[in-house]
Scaffold this motif. Structure first.
Motif, PDB file in Angstrom:
ATOM      1  N   ALA A 174     -10.244   4.871   1.094  1.00 50.89           N
ATOM      2  CA  ALA A 174      -8.837   5.062   0.790  1.00 50.89           C
ATOM      3  C   ALA A 174      -8.191   3.502   0.228  1.00 50.89           C
ATOM      4  CB  ALA A 174      -8.219   5.122   2.179  1.00 50.89           C
ATOM      5  N   ALA A 175      -7.349   3.791  -0.726  1.00 53.96           N
ATOM      6  CA  ALA A 175      -6.865   2.744  -1.413  1.00 53.96           C
ATOM      7  C   ALA A 175      -5.622   2.278  -0.582  1.00 53.96           C
ATOM      8  CB  ALA A 175      -6.394   3.134  -2.847  1.00 53.96           C
ATOM      9  N   THR A 176      -5.378   0.941  -0.447  1.00 55.01           N
ATOM     10  CA  THR A 176      -4.144   0.395   0.238  1.00 55.01           C
ATOM     11  C   THR A 176      -3.193  -0.355  -0.692  1.00 55.01           C
ATOM     12  OG1 THR A 176      -5.526  -1.456   0.633  1.00 55.01           O
ATOM     13  CG2 THR A 176      -5.648   0.120   2.333  1.00 55.01           C
ATOM     14  N   PRO A 177      -2.024  -0.688  -0.445  1.00 51.01           N
ATOM     15  CA  PRO A 177      -1.163  -1.284  -1.307  1.00 51.01           C
ATOM     16  C   PRO A 177      -1.515  -2.569  -1.814  1.00 51.01           C
ATOM     17  CG  PRO A 177      -0.191  -0.443   0.730  1.00 51.01           C
ATOM     18  CD  PRO A 177      -1.519  -0.231   0.818  1.00 51.01           C
ATOM     19  N   ILE A 178      -1.353  -3.226  -2.880  1.00 51.46           N
ATOM     20  CA  ILE A 178      -1.911  -4.182  -3.336  1.00 51.46           C
ATOM     21  C   ILE A 178      -0.599  -5.423  -3.446  1.00 51.46           C
ATOM     22  CG2 ILE A 178      -3.363  -3.162  -5.314  1.00 51.46           C
ATOM     23  CD1 ILE A 178      -1.087  -3.762  -7.495  1.00 51.46           C
ATOM     24  N   GLY A 179       0.436  -5.026  -2.792  1.00 52.34           N
ATOM     25  CA  GLY A 179       1.575  -5.898  -2.385  1.00 52.34           C
ATOM     26  C   GLY A 179       2.448  -5.170  -1.684  1.00 52.34           C
ATOM     27  N   ASN A 180       3.130  -4.376  -2.306  1.00 50.57           N
ATOM     28  CA  ASN A 180       4.433  -3.633  -1.743  1.00 50.57           C
ATOM     29  C   ASN A 180       4.055  -2.604  -0.591  1.00 50.57           C
ATOM     30  OD1 ASN A 180       6.696  -2.234  -1.221  1.00 50.57           O
ATOM     31  ND2 ASN A 180       7.462  -2.820  -3.207  1.00 50.57           N
ATOM     32  N   ALA A 181       4.421  -2.570   0.634  1.00 47.70           N
ATOM     33  CA  ALA A 181       3.648  -1.656   1.537  1.00 47.70           C
ATOM     34  C   ALA A 181       4.350  -0.516   1.284  1.00 47.70           C
ATOM     35  CB  ALA A 181       4.143  -2.229   2.990  1.00 47.70           C
ATOM     36  N   GLU A 182       5.509  -0.197   0.475  1.00 45.92           N
ATOM     37  CA  GLU A 182       6.059   1.182   0.308  1.00 45.92           C
ATOM     38  C   GLU A 182       5.105   1.891  -0.798  1.00 45.92           C
ATOM     39  OE1 GLU A 182       9.959   0.481  -1.315  1.00 45.92           O
ATOM     40  OE2 GLU A 182      10.611  -0.643   0.624  1.00 45.92           O
ATOM     41  N   ASP A 183       4.054   1.398  -1.201  1.00 47.79           N
ATOM     42  CA  ASP A 183       3.356   2.010  -2.106  1.00 47.79           C
ATOM     43  C   ASP A 183       2.115   3.004  -1.462  1.00 47.79           C
ATOM     44  OD1 ASP A 183       4.621   1.078  -4.355  1.00 47.79           O
ATOM     45  OD2 ASP A 183       3.167  -0.540  -4.793  1.00 47.79           O
ATOM     46  N   ALA A 184       2.194   2.577  -0.160  1.00 48.34           N
ATOM     47  CA  ALA A 184       1.095   3.305   0.801  1.00 48.34           C
ATOM     48  C   ALA A 184       1.715   5.148   0.740  1.00 48.34           C
ATOM     49  CB  ALA A 184       1.199   2.892   2.307  1.00 48.34           C
ATOM     50  N   SER A 185       0.486   5.571   0.546  1.00 47.84           N
ATOM     51  CA  SER A 185       0.863   7.278   0.569  1.00 47.84           C
ATOM     52  C   SER A 185       0.789   7.723   1.819  1.00 47.84           C
ATOM     53  CB  SER A 185      -0.519   7.735  -0.262  1.00 47.84           C
ATOM     54  OG  SER A 185      -1.572   7.912   0.464  1.00 47.84           O
ATOM     55  N   PRO A 186       1.359   8.894   1.919  1.00 46.13           N
ATOM     56  CA  PRO A 186       1.472   9.679   3.348  1.00 46.13           C
ATOM     57  C   PRO A 186       0.147  10.135   3.609  1.00 46.13           C
ATOM     58  CG  PRO A 186       3.214  10.621   1.584  1.00 46.13           C
ATOM     59  CD  PRO A 186       2.285   9.842   0.840  1.00 46.13           C
TER      60      PRO A 186
END
Length: 283
Positions: free
Chosen positions: A12-24
């Motif tokens: 699972a890919a996690t955000p590289i900086g901005n937490a808002e990039d996390a997928s549902p």
């Protein structure tokens, strides 16, 4: 967990900086996974807190220093019916981060493997660089030792694809200088740092310009370097290749190693170049 039904190994890919990039999907997997293998368990829990997710599964430390030792435990959990989630500190696991060994072992064992794709520093830097994106290669972190780094970049001098690297801030200036020496100061490139974060910056220019910029002061943050490929492949004569081999031998490199590197970079048969170099040394 169902012992009768094999579980799944999920990268699972996690955000590289901005937490808002996390997928549902990432949020759901963090909440539902039976086991979470994290590069840094504290950073995982901090991310879960920012996402408002309660981690109920067992969290294991899974990093480059213990990856080989923990793979067996992860696969045993999958075989027993567990959903095992593998995450890195940022970006996609197995891309310059732990995960490859677990995937390779699961494939060999015939266990289900899938991915929850998402943020990627490689693709983000490439997209923002302004350089060609139709064909590219990722070369990870450059060698730390100056001699090894110079040789590695020398092999890439004729690479036609756009190249993406990672680099530590304190080695960036030396890396760019070696790239400039090997590929030419006029080669287009970009340095991307702190992608998706508050102080995101993408500096574009020639390698020569970027060398001067990096030398003016310390560049901070997580860094990706993108370099344009060779635009016009240059035909090099056998005499020039032999001269390059002999120069490297004079500098202390073994003949076979020098021939192998030069032949690979030039795309010529190693055996023929070796014979030509031996003949030239015997004159």
């Amino acid at each position: 967990m169902d012992p009768q039904t094999p579980g799944r190994l999920i990268l699972a890919a996690t955000p590289i900086g901005n937490a808002e990039d996390a997928s549902p999907r990432l949020r759901r997997l963090l909440a539902e996974a039976d086991v979470i293998a994290a590069e840094d368990t504290r950073r995982l829990r901090a991310l879960a807190g920012r996402l408002g997710v309660e981690v109920r599964g067992r969290v294991l430390s899974h990093h480059e220093h213990n990856e080989q030792a923990t793979v067996g435990e992860l696969l045993a959990a999958v075989a027993a019916g567990s959903t095992v989630l593998v995450v890195s500190d940022a970006g996609m696991p197995a891309v310059s981060d732990p995960g490859f060994r677990a995937v390779a072992a699961a494939v060999q064992a015939g266990l289900p493997v899938t991915a929850a794709p998402g943020p990627s520093a490689v693709l983000t830097a490439l997209a923002l660089s302004g350089l060609p994106t139709d064909r590219f290669c990722f070369d990870g972190f450059a060698p730390r030792r100056p001699g090894e780094r110079a040789r590695a970049f020398g092999l890439l001098a004729r690479e036609p694809r756009t190249m993406v690297f990672f680099e530590a801030p304190h080695r960036l200036a030396a890396m760019l200088a070696d790239l400039s020496a090997a590929l030419g100061a006029d080669r287009p490139a970009a340095v991307a740092r702190e992608l998706t974060k508050t102080y995101e910056e993408v500096r574009r220019g020639t390698l020569g310009e970027l060398v001067a910029w990096a030398g003016d002061g310390e560049v901070r943050g997580e860094i990706a370097v993108v370099v344009g490929g060779a635009s016009d492949p240059v035909e090099v004569s056998e005499a020039e290749l032999v001269a390059e081999v002999l120069a490297r031998v004079d500098a202390g490199e073994r003949l076979k190693e020098a021939v192998a590197d030069v032949a690979l970079a030039a795309g010529v048969p190693k055996r023929e170049l070796y014979a030509a170099a031996l003949a030239a040394r015997g004159r």
